[in-house]
Design a protein around this motif. Sequence first.
Motif, short mmCIF file in Angstrom:
data_model
loop_
_atom_site.label_atom_id
_atom_site.label_comp_id
_atom_site.label_asym_id
_atom_site.label_seq_id
_atom_site.Cartn_x
_atom_site.Cartn_y
_atom_site.Cartn_z
N THR A 124 -26.38 3.69 -6.38
CA THR A 124 -27.67 4.39 -7.16
C THR A 124 -27.60 3.35 -8.57
N LEU A 125 -26.80 2.92 -9.11
CA LEU A 125 -27.08 2.15 -10.42
C LEU A 125 -27.60 0.73 -10.03
N LEU A 126 -27.41 0.30 -8.93
CA LEU A 126 -28.07 -0.88 -8.45
C LEU A 126 -29.38 -0.60 -8.18
N GLY A 127 -29.77 0.45 -7.56
CA GLY A 127 -31.16 0.76 -7.28
C GLY A 127 -32.07 1.07 -8.44
N ALA A 128 -31.37 1.57 -9.59
CA ALA A 128 -32.16 1.74 -10.92
C ALA A 128 -32.23 0.68 -11.54
N LEU A 129 -31.35 -0.24 -11.48
CA LEU A 129 -31.52 -1.48 -12.12
C LEU A 129 -32.35 -2.47 -11.45
N ALA A 130 -32.44 -2.53 -10.32
CA ALA A 130 -33.43 -3.08 -9.38
C ALA A 130 -34.94 -2.80 -9.65
N GLY A 131 -34.98 -1.48 -9.81
CA GLY A 131 -36.23 -0.91 -10.14
C GLY A 131 -36.97 -1.24 -11.53
N GLY A 132 -36.03 -1.42 -12.35
CA GLY A 132 -36.41 -2.00 -13.71
C GLY A 132 -36.64 -0.53 -14.64
N ASN A 133 -36.19 0.60 -13.78
CA ASN A 133 -36.32 1.90 -14.47
C ASN A 133 -35.24 1.87 -15.57
N THR A 134 -34.02 1.33 -15.38
CA THR A 134 -32.81 1.39 -16.07
C THR A 134 -32.64 -0.02 -16.48
N VAL A 135 -32.03 -0.17 -17.86
CA VAL A 135 -31.55 -1.38 -18.32
C VAL A 135 -29.90 -1.20 -18.55
N GLY A 136 -29.24 -2.36 -18.07
CA GLY A 136 -27.68 -2.23 -17.96
C GLY A 136 -27.26 -3.36 -18.61
N VAL A 137 -26.24 -3.26 -19.36
CA VAL A 137 -25.63 -4.88 -19.81
C VAL A 137 -24.08 -4.38 -19.89
N LEU A 138 -23.36 -5.88 -19.53
CA LEU A 138 -21.97 -5.95 -19.41
C LEU A 138 -21.42 -5.97 -20.89
N ALA A 139 -20.65 -4.85 -21.16
CA ALA A 139 -20.01 -4.82 -22.76
C ALA A 139 -18.89 -5.75 -22.80
N LEU A 140 -19.61 -7.07 -23.04
CA LEU A 140 -18.68 -8.25 -23.46
C LEU A 140 -19.35 -8.71 -24.72
N PRO A 141 -18.60 -9.44 -25.52
CA PRO A 141 -19.29 -10.29 -26.49
C PRO A 141 -20.20 -11.52 -25.84
N LEU A 142 -21.38 -11.69 -26.50
CA LEU A 142 -22.26 -12.49 -25.89
C LEU A 142 -21.63 -14.02 -25.57
N THR A 143 -20.55 -14.09 -26.63
CA THR A 143 -19.98 -15.65 -26.38
C THR A 143 -19.10 -15.85 -25.15
N THR A 144 -18.81 -14.67 -24.55
CA THR A 144 -17.75 -14.54 -23.57
C THR A 144 -18.14 -15.44 -22.43
N GLY A 145 -17.38 -16.62 -22.14
CA GLY A 145 -17.82 -17.38 -20.92
C GLY A 145 -17.04 -17.07 -19.81
N PRO A 146 -17.23 -17.67 -18.54
CA PRO A 146 -16.36 -17.80 -17.25
C PRO A 146 -15.10 -17.89 -17.78
N GLY A 147 -14.09 -17.19 -17.03
CA GLY A 147 -12.77 -17.46 -17.52
C GLY A 147 -12.39 -17.06 -18.88
N GLY A 148 -13.09 -16.15 -19.51
CA GLY A 148 -12.60 -15.89 -21.08
C GLY A 148 -12.40 -14.56 -21.22
N VAL A 149 -12.19 -13.75 -20.12
CA VAL A 149 -11.59 -12.50 -20.21
C VAL A 149 -10.21 -12.17 -19.98
N ALA A 150 -9.45 -12.59 -20.97
CA ALA A 150 -7.90 -12.45 -20.61
C ALA A 150 -7.56 -11.20 -20.75
N GLU A 151 -8.03 -10.39 -22.05
CA GLU A 151 -7.61 -9.06 -22.10
C GLU A 151 -8.92 -8.54 -22.82
N THR A 152 -9.22 -7.16 -22.52
CA THR A 152 -10.41 -6.74 -23.14
C THR A 152 -9.81 -5.63 -24.16
N ALA A 153 -10.77 -5.57 -25.14
CA ALA A 153 -10.45 -4.52 -26.39
C ALA A 153 -10.70 -3.16 -26.17
#
Length: 385
Positions: A124-153
Motif C-alpha cells: 500500500t505504501l509503495l502504491g501511494a508513493l508510486a502514484g505521487g499522492n504521498t511523499v515519503g522520506v528515509l529518516a537519515l541525515p542527508l549526509t549519510t552515504g552507503p555504508g554510513g549507517v553504523a548505528e541509528t539515533a
Amino acid sequence: MTAPQTLATAGPDPDLLYSEDEDALRDAVRSLLADRSDPATVLAGLESDVPYDTRLWRSLATDIGTAGLLVPDKLGGQGASAREAAVVLEELGRCAAPVPYLTSAVVAVTALLGCDTADPETATLLGALAGGNTVGVLALPLTTGPGGVAETAVRADAGGALTGRVTSVADAASAEILLVPAEGPDGPALYAVEATADGVRSDTVTPLDLTRPLGHLTFDGAHGRLLATGDRARAAVERALLAGAGLLASEQLGVAEWCLAETVRHTAERTQFGRPIGSFQALKHRMAALWLDVASARAAARNAADALATDSPDAPVAVAVAQAYCAPVAVRAAEECIQLHGGLGMTWEHPAHLFLKRAKSDEIAFGTPGRHRDALAGLVGLSAP
C-alpha cells in the motif's frame, strides 16, 4: 600497495547511450519544467514558506508518472529502472526544481522495495508513493552515504514506540510518511511512521540550498509500523542509500550542464572592446576544459545508473566513481558560471546562485567525494603503502 581484488565475474559492457524511450521521457519532463519551473518561478517559490512546488510535483509525479518509475507494474508503478529515473533527475538538476523526487521516488521507494512487498502495508505504501499522492522520506541525515549507517539515533521498544532525534533530513517538511531506521528489541529495524502522528515533531532549518529543505525530526514515543528487521532492514536501507548516491550523480550532471550552457550563452552575447567575451582565448580554454569535465561526468553518471538498473555486482564501484567525480564537476561548473557572468552572476535575480547552492549541497549529500574515494579504494583492493 596490495594487488587489486577481483570484483566479480565480467558481465556485459555498460550501456551509456540513451534509448528512444528515455529520450521521449526527457522531452516530456523538459517540456513540463520549461513551463512550470523557469528560474523566475523557482526564485518566487523560495521567497514563500511552501516546502516545495505542489503543482509541479503533481504534474511530474502523477500526470507524467515519474514517481512510480522504480515501482513494479503489479504494485502500481511504471516498472522502469534507474536509467529512466536518472533521466528525470538530469532534467530536475538542469533547473534546480524544488520537488522531493530524489528523496521520495528514489530513496524511499528503494527502501520499501527492499522490504517484503507481499506484505499488504508495504504494498500500500509503495502504491501511494508510486502514484505521487504521498511523499515519503528515509529518516537519515542527508549526509549519510552507503555504508554510513553504523548505528541509528532512534530506538524502538517491543510495542513499536520510537524515541530519538534525526537531524538534517532532506524534504522532511514535505513528507507524509517517514521511513525510520531504528534499533529495535531484536536489532536493526525499519519502521513506517505517519509524519502527523503523535510524538513526531519536525523542526525546519534554513539550509544553504533553499530548493531542498532540511528538517530535524524528533520521535517521542511515536508509533511505527514494522516493515523489516535484522539483515533485511539493514540491506533495504543500504540499497536505498546506494541508489540515492548513484542517481544523485545524474542530478549533479544536470546542474553542470545548465551552468555550462548558460555560461556559453552569456559569453557569446556579452561584449567588451567590441567583441564577445567568449571569443577571448583564455575564456575559450576555461569553457573547453569545463566541457570535457561535463562529458566525463555524463559517462560516470550513466554508468552508475546502468549498474543500478541491471543490479550489477559492480554497482558500488560505479556509484563511488560517479560521486567522487560528478560532485566536484558540478561545483566547478557553478563557480565558473558565476565568475564568467561577472557582477551579474552575484545577483539574487540571476539564477546562477541556485545552481551553486544545489551543487554545494549535493557535494555532501549521500557522502562527500573524499568518502567515496576512500570507499572506492577499499572496493578495488587498494590500500595505503
